[in-house]
Design an enzyme around this catalytic site. Structure first.
Site, PDB file in Angstrom:
ATOM      1  N   GLU A 253      -5.619 -10.807  -1.607  1.00 33.51           N
ATOM      2  CA  GLU A 253      -6.475 -10.654  -0.417  1.00 33.51           C
ATOM      3  C   GLU A 253      -7.956 -10.672  -0.800  1.00 33.51           C
ATOM      4  OE1 GLU A 253      -5.271  -7.322   2.023  1.00 33.51           O
ATOM      5  OE2 GLU A 253      -3.159  -7.588   1.494  1.00 33.51           O
TER       6      GLU A 253
ATOM      7  N   GLU B  66       0.811  -1.222   0.000  1.00 34.19           N
ATOM      8  CA  GLU B  66       0.000   0.000   0.000  1.00 34.19           C
ATOM      9  C   GLU B  66       0.849   1.280   0.000  1.00 34.19           C
ATOM     10  OE1 GLU B  66      -2.796  -0.418   3.234  1.00 34.19           O
ATOM     11  OE2 GLU B  66      -3.581  -2.296   2.447  1.00 34.19           O
TER      12      GLU B  66
HETATM   13  O1  G3I Z   1      -5.181 -10.100  18.729  1.00 33.96           O
HETATM   14  C1  G3I Z   1      -5.788  -8.953  19.319  1.00 33.96           C
HETATM   15  C2  G3I Z   1      -6.669  -9.346  20.464  1.00 33.96           C
HETATM   16  O2  G3I Z   1      -5.874  -9.927  21.477  1.00 33.96           O
HETATM   17  C3  G3I Z   1      -7.392  -8.125  20.970  1.00 33.96           C
HETATM   18  O3  G3I Z   1      -8.298  -8.476  21.965  1.00 33.96           O
HETATM   19  C4  G3I Z   1      -8.170  -7.451  19.832  1.00 33.96           C
HETATM   20  C5  G3I Z   1      -8.846  -6.160  20.277  1.00 33.96           C
HETATM   21  O4  G3I Z   1      -8.822  -5.191  19.277  1.00 33.96           O
HETATM   22  O5  G3I Z   1      -7.255  -7.126  18.801  1.00 33.96           O
HETATM   23  C6  G3I Z   1      -6.607  -8.255  18.259  1.00 33.96           C
HETATM   24  O6  G3I Z   1      -5.754  -7.847  17.249  1.00 33.96           O
HETATM   25  C7  G3I Z   1      -6.348  -7.420  16.046  1.00 33.96           C
HETATM   26  C8  G3I Z   1      -5.825  -8.286  14.910  1.00 33.96           C
HETATM   27  O7  G3I Z   1      -6.316  -7.812  13.675  1.00 33.96           O
HETATM   28  C9  G3I Z   1      -6.237  -9.737  15.052  1.00 33.96           C
HETATM   29  O8  G3I Z   1      -7.615  -9.866  14.935  1.00 33.96           O
HETATM   30  C10 G3I Z   1      -5.969  -5.963  15.798  1.00 33.96           C
HETATM   31  O9  G3I Z   1      -6.586  -5.137  16.768  1.00 33.96           O
HETATM   32  C11 G3I Z   1      -6.396  -5.529  14.405  1.00 33.96           C
HETATM   33  O10 G3I Z   1      -5.868  -4.244  14.139  1.00 33.96           O
HETATM   34  C12 G3I Z   1      -5.857  -6.493  13.381  1.00 33.96           C
HETATM   35  O11 G3I Z   1      -6.370  -6.100  12.132  1.00 33.96           O
HETATM   36  C13 G3I Z   1      -5.711  -6.631  10.996  1.00 33.96           C
HETATM   37  C14 G3I Z   1      -5.276  -5.477  10.092  1.00 33.96           C
HETATM   38  O12 G3I Z   1      -4.769  -5.965   8.868  1.00 33.96           O
HETATM   39  C15 G3I Z   1      -4.165  -4.637  10.747  1.00 33.96           C
HETATM   40  O13 G3I Z   1      -2.976  -5.393  10.897  1.00 33.96           O
HETATM   41  C16 G3I Z   1      -6.699  -7.544  10.275  1.00 33.96           C
HETATM   42  O14 G3I Z   1      -6.904  -8.718  11.066  1.00 33.96           O
HETATM   43  C17 G3I Z   1      -6.132  -7.943   8.908  1.00 33.96           C
HETATM   44  O15 G3I Z   1      -7.133  -8.629   8.174  1.00 33.96           O
HETATM   45  C18 G3I Z   1      -5.730  -6.694   8.139  1.00 33.96           C
HETATM   46  O16 G3I Z   1      -5.177  -7.101   6.904  1.00 33.96           O
HETATM   47  C19 G3I Z   1      -4.918  -6.056   5.956  1.00 33.96           C
HETATM   48  C20 G3I Z   1      -3.740  -6.478   5.113  1.00 33.96           C
HETATM   49  O17 G3I Z   1      -2.641  -6.778   5.924  1.00 33.96           O
HETATM   50  C21 G3I Z   1      -3.389  -5.397   4.087  1.00 33.96           C
HETATM   51  N1  G3I Z   1      -4.522  -5.074   3.270  1.00 33.96           N
HETATM   52  C22 G3I Z   1      -5.736  -4.704   4.014  1.00 33.96           C
HETATM   53  C23 G3I Z   1      -6.100  -5.823   4.997  1.00 33.96           C
HETATM   54  C24 G3I Z   1      -7.386  -5.509   5.685  1.00 33.96           C
HETATM   55  O18 G3I Z   1      -7.239  -4.359   6.488  1.00 33.96           O
END
Ligand code: G3I
Length: 387
Positions: free
Chosen positions: A282, A175
């Site tokens: 994705e 990105e």
């Molecule tokens: O694991 C913690 C958990 O312990 C906690 O209770 C909870 C509360 O918010 O958060 C959990 O972590 C989250 C994690 O996903 C696992 O579910 C994070 O807050 C959350 O920010 C994280 O989001 C991920 C995001 O990227 C940011 O890294 C999404 O799962 C993931 O699908 C998303 O993937 C991105 C790609 O890398 C790039 N393209 C867009 C795509 C979607 O946003």
């Protein structure tokens, strides 16, 4: 080979053949069932077999899911490639300068290796996953930019070396293209400190660390002509200077009515014209296609309200989703340049779209929350299936 398979599928002959010519199992043609009745899940062809001659079938996973039998039954049957949804990002691996947490990523690699699957690496650099230690120091001092650049080189080198021979393709940068038509590059911290050179730096460091791993620039909205054009300008600039780059990753977080398949075809063609590989990295198809701009900038303002499972609206969205998935997989199967197609998740039990841009029911994948193939799955594998 792709043309031959596509032709046979159009005839309703669901027979895949390996590159060596060996026949794979033949799956009985399903009559169009329409009306909400789906074929017996036991008759579902494994996607990894169905598309074996065309592309790797990938799914985004997290290690905690390996103890969930709903998830593993889908992954083990259908996937030939895995990617870490979060566990190979810098905020997980990059604990500090020279200190790494490879554990979760190694778990995913071990799971894949034990089942003959390949692994895509996601991602070495992303503005949303950029730990503060990369940028520590006095930003006004003369050596600051060089210090930050050296941290980036060290990080990329160490991570790529760690996974050398285990990860076959890396989303080196994620990105990095601007959504704003007046500028090429996203104005991230990386860009603010190093200018556009950080992209070249990361690509060169990755190549130096592993001579054979495929190097990708990954981005969303490549189906938007403006974004595609900005991305191609950056690609042309890099290539004109001999910067190593093997392909483009198209995230493809799409919805039931956007984009038209012709936009995606244009994006694939632009990459092909440069002799590069296309990976779909994705893929998911949201049931919501009428969110206002504010839904993303200031959610939940302007977000479509949650659908009720079983409602007329939900059933129609599921029908449109199946047609959208069919159109996309038909396109991918026709293109030699598409060598990997990954869905962002395994089944509707776990998807980032359940909470983003707002919390609501969203079922964007090919398998339902219990792991059963949905209309979208059958639309992809059976040209005669009427969603
Ligand atoms: O694991 C913690 C958990 O312990 C906690 O209770 C909870 C509360 O918010 O958060 C959990 O972590 C989250 C994690 O996903 C696992 O579910 C994070 O807050 C959350 O920010 C994280 O989001 C991920 C995001 O990227 C940011 O890294 C999404 O799962 C993931 O699908 C998303 O993937 C991105 C790609 O890398 C790039 N393209 C867009 C795509 C979607 O946003």
């Amino acid at each position: 080979m792709k043309e031959e398979i596509t032709r046979r599928r159009a005839l309703g002959v669901l027979l895949a053949t390996t590159a060596a010519g060996a026949s794979l199992p033949v799956y009985a043609r399903k009559p169009g069932t329409g009306g909400g009745t789906l074929p017996d899940p036991a008759t579902a062809p494994p996607l990894r077999t169905y598309f074996e001659s065309e592309f790797e079938v990938g799914m985004a996973v997290s290690p905690y899911q390996f103890s969930d039998s709903v998830i593993t039954s889908v992954v083990n049957k259908h996937a030939s490639s895995l990617v870490a949804e979060n566990d190979m990002k810098p905020h997980v691996i990059g604990v500090g300068p020279g200190t790494y947490n490879f554990g979760p990523g190694d778990e995913i690699v071990a799971y894949a290796e034990a089942r003959g699957m390949v692994v895509r690496g996601h991602t070495l650099l992303w503005h949303s996953s950029a730990p503060e230690w990369f940028f520590a120091g006095d930003a006004t001092s003369p050596g600051y930019a060089a210090t930050v650049e050296n941290r980036l080189i060290t990080y990329v080198t160490d991570v790529v070396r760690h996974f050398a021979g285990k990860v076959h393709a890396w989303d080196v940068v994620n990105e990095v293209i601007s959504d704003d038509s007046t500028q090429l590059y996203r104005s991230s911290r990386w860009y603010q400190v190093l200018g556009p050179s950080y992209i070249e730096t990361a690509l060169r460091a990755a190549r130096a660390a592993d001579a054979t791993v495929q190097l990708f620039i990954n981005d969303y909205s490549t189906e938007d002509p403006g974004k595609l054009s900005r991305l191609m300008s950056v690609v042309d600039d890099l290539r004109s200077r001999g910067v190593p780059l093997d392909g483009i990753g198209h995230q493809m977080h799409i919805n039931i009515s956007w984009p038209p398949v012709s936009n995606v075809a244009s994006a694939l063609s632009a990459v092909e014209a440069r002799g590069l590989i296309n990976h779909i990295t994705e893929l998911d198809v949201s049931l919501y296609d009428r969110d206002a701009g504010s839904c993303h900038s200031n959610p939940p303002l302007g977000c479509q309200s949650s659908m009720r499972v079983g409602s007329v609206q939900y059933k129609e969205a599921i029908r449109q989703q199946a047609l959208q998935y069919r159109a996309m997989y038909n396109l991918f199967a026709q293109r030699e340049s598409v060598t990997s197609v990954t869905t962002w998740g395994v089944c509707d039990k776990s998807t980032w779209l359940a909470t983003w841009p707002t919390q609501r029911t969203n079922h964007p994948l090919l398998f339902d929350a219990s792991g059963k193939p949905k209309s979208a799955f059958w639309a992809v594998v059976d040209p005669n299936f009427g969603p």
